[in-house]
Write a protein that holds these residues in place. Structure first.
Motif, mmCIF file in Angstrom:
data_model
loop_
_atom_site.group_PDB
_atom_site.id
_atom_site.type_symbol
_atom_site.label_atom_id
_atom_site.label_comp_id
_atom_site.label_asym_id
_atom_site.label_seq_id
_atom_site.Cartn_x
_atom_site.Cartn_y
_atom_site.Cartn_z
ATOM 1 N N GLU A 1 0.818 -1.210 0.000
ATOM 2 C CA GLU A 1 0.000 0.000 0.000
ATOM 3 C C GLU A 1 0.857 1.268 0.000
ATOM 4 O OE1 GLU A 1 -2.910 -0.289 3.107
ATOM 5 O OE2 GLU A 1 -3.810 -2.084 2.233
ATOM 6 N N LEU A 2 1.785 1.337 -0.943
ATOM 7 C CA LEU A 2 2.671 2.484 -1.085
ATOM 8 C C LEU A 2 2.194 3.370 -2.228
ATOM 9 C CD1 LEU A 2 6.036 0.532 -0.960
ATOM 10 C CD2 LEU A 2 5.093 1.950 0.859
ATOM 11 N N GLU A 3 2.696 4.595 -2.239
ATOM 12 C CA GLU A 3 2.469 5.468 -3.381
ATOM 13 C C GLU A 3 3.185 4.858 -4.582
ATOM 14 O OE1 GLU A 3 0.656 8.308 -3.522
ATOM 15 O OE2 GLU A 3 0.078 8.028 -1.436
ATOM 16 N N GLN A 4 2.763 5.227 -5.784
ATOM 17 C CA GLN A 4 3.371 4.658 -6.996
ATOM 18 C C GLN A 4 4.811 5.114 -7.179
ATOM 19 O OE1 GLN A 4 1.135 5.379 -10.552
ATOM 20 N NE2 GLN A 4 2.635 4.412 -11.866
ATOM 21 N N LYS A 5 5.105 6.365 -6.810
ATOM 22 C CA LYS A 5 6.454 6.911 -6.981
ATOM 23 C C LYS A 5 6.924 7.550 -5.678
ATOM 24 C CE LYS A 5 5.652 7.709 -11.815
ATOM 25 N NZ LYS A 5 5.595 8.614 -12.923
ATOM 26 N N THR A 6 8.255 7.633 -5.549
ATOM 27 C CA THR A 6 8.833 8.297 -4.390
ATOM 28 C C THR A 6 10.161 8.930 -4.780
ATOM 29 O OG1 THR A 6 9.313 8.059 -2.032
ATOM 30 C CG2 THR A 6 10.119 6.307 -3.478
ATOM 31 N N VAL A 7 10.652 9.799 -3.909
ATOM 32 C CA VAL A 7 11.926 10.475 -4.116
ATOM 33 C C VAL A 7 12.934 9.895 -3.128
ATOM 34 C CG1 VAL A 7 13.113 12.696 -4.031
ATOM 35 C CG2 VAL A 7 10.760 12.584 -4.856
ATOM 36 N N VAL A 8 14.134 9.573 -3.625
ATOM 37 C CA VAL A 8 15.175 8.992 -2.779
ATOM 38 C C VAL A 8 16.462 9.789 -2.980
ATOM 39 C CG1 VAL A 8 16.478 6.908 -2.197
ATOM 40 C CG2 VAL A 8 14.135 6.710 -3.067
ATOM 41 N N ASN A 9 17.055 10.224 -1.883
ATOM 42 C CA ASN A 9 18.324 10.950 -1.931
ATOM 43 C C ASN A 9 19.429 10.023 -2.430
ATOM 44 O OD1 ASN A 9 20.984 11.951 -0.692
ATOM 45 N ND2 ASN A 9 19.604 13.676 -0.355
ATOM 46 N N HIS A 10 20.399 10.582 -3.152
ATOM 47 C CA HIS A 10 21.499 9.776 -3.692
ATOM 48 C C HIS A 10 22.262 9.035 -2.594
ATOM 49 C CE1 HIS A 10 21.058 11.057 -7.801
ATOM 50 N NE2 HIS A 10 21.201 12.323 -7.496
ATOM 51 N N LYS A 11 22.256 9.548 -1.384
ATOM 52 C CA LYS A 11 22.991 8.917 -0.284
ATOM 53 C C LYS A 11 22.271 7.687 0.265
ATOM 54 C CE LYS A 11 24.553 13.423 1.290
ATOM 55 N NZ LYS A 11 24.413 14.422 2.349
ATOM 56 N N ASN A 12 20.996 7.517 -0.104
ATOM 57 C CA ASN A 12 20.163 6.521 0.562
ATOM 58 C C ASN A 12 19.767 5.316 -0.287
ATOM 59 O OD1 ASN A 12 20.195 8.132 2.855
ATOM 60 N ND2 ASN A 12 18.404 9.266 2.202
ATOM 61 N N TYR A 13 20.500 5.012 -1.327
ATOM 62 C CA TYR A 13 20.178 3.832 -2.125
ATOM 63 C C TYR A 13 21.440 3.138 -2.610
ATOM 64 C CZ TYR A 13 21.116 6.751 -6.260
ATOM 65 O OH TYR A 13 21.700 7.573 -7.191
ATOM 66 N N LYS A 14 21.237 1.905 -3.074
ATOM 67 C CA LYS A 14 22.320 1.210 -3.778
ATOM 68 C C LYS A 14 21.744 0.680 -5.087
ATOM 69 C CE LYS A 14 21.889 -3.255 -1.451
ATOM 70 N NZ LYS A 14 22.561 -4.295 -0.703
ATOM 71 N N ILE A 15 22.583 0.662 -6.111
ATOM 72 C CA ILE A 15 22.153 0.216 -7.435
ATOM 73 C C ILE A 15 22.164 -1.303 -7.463
ATOM 74 C CG2 ILE A 15 22.647 0.266 -9.900
ATOM 75 C CD1 ILE A 15 24.066 3.008 -9.374
ATOM 76 N N ILE A 16 21.038 -1.886 -7.833
ATOM 77 C CA ILE A 16 20.893 -3.343 -7.898
ATOM 78 C C ILE A 16 21.137 -3.848 -9.306
ATOM 79 C CG2 ILE A 16 19.273 -5.269 -7.581
ATOM 80 C CD1 ILE A 16 20.083 -3.901 -4.993
ATOM 81 N N LYS A 17 20.600 -3.123 -10.307
ATOM 82 C CA LYS A 17 20.726 -3.543 -11.704
ATOM 83 C C LYS A 17 20.937 -2.326 -12.576
ATOM 84 C CE LYS A 17 18.312 -5.971 -15.378
ATOM 85 N NZ LYS A 17 17.037 -6.535 -15.814
ATOM 86 N N VAL A 18 21.970 -2.385 -13.402
ATOM 87 C CA VAL A 18 22.268 -1.287 -14.326
ATOM 88 C C VAL A 18 21.705 -1.652 -15.687
ATOM 89 C CG1 VAL A 18 24.114 0.012 -15.455
ATOM 90 C CG2 VAL A 18 24.377 -0.716 -13.071
ATOM 91 N N THR A 19 20.991 -0.727 -16.303
ATOM 92 C CA THR A 19 20.432 -0.982 -17.623
ATOM 93 C C THR A 19 21.477 -0.753 -18.696
ATOM 94 O OG1 THR A 19 19.626 1.288 -17.703
ATOM 95 C CG2 THR A 19 18.070 -0.384 -16.994
ATOM 96 N N GLU A 20 21.375 -1.507 -19.747
ATOM 97 C CA GLU A 20 22.289 -1.374 -20.878
ATOM 98 C C GLU A 20 21.890 -0.158 -21.704
ATOM 99 O OE1 GLU A 20 24.844 -3.540 -21.760
ATOM 100 O OE2 GLU A 20 24.516 -4.632 -19.896
ATOM 101 N N LYS A 21 22.871 0.616 -22.135
ATOM 102 C CA LYS A 21 22.582 1.760 -22.998
ATOM 103 C C LYS A 21 22.501 1.294 -24.443
ATOM 104 C CE LYS A 21 24.374 5.320 -20.106
ATOM 105 N NZ LYS A 21 24.867 6.644 -20.067
ATOM 106 N N ALA A 22 21.545 1.867 -25.168
ATOM 107 C CA ALA A 22 21.332 1.478 -26.570
ATOM 108 C C ALA A 22 22.436 1.990 -27.469
ATOM 109 C CB ALA A 22 19.995 2.000 -27.043
#
Length: 63
Positions: free
Chosen positions: A42-63
């Protein structure tokens, strides 16, 4: 710390995950509907996260 880019999957606050939709100077806007249990949480669809507060799990490939 490497900043996330649009399309990357990140993890933040107690294991929540989402897809980065927009990168701002100090934060990213994340789409949480990526998670299988999104509706149950029951979360909002989108949220804002500060750069200090996340880790990258999957990097997308650039076309």
């Amino acid at each position: 710390m490497k900043r996330a880019e649009v399309g990357n999957v990140i993890e933040f606050r107690d294991g929540l995950q989402g897809i980065v939709e927009k990168v701002n100077e100090n934060s990213v806007i994340v789409d949480l509907t990526f998670m299988d249990n999104y509706r149950e949480l029951e979360l909002e669809q989108k949220t804002v996260v500060n750069h200090k507060n996340y880790k990258i799990i999957k990097v997308t490939e650039k076309a």
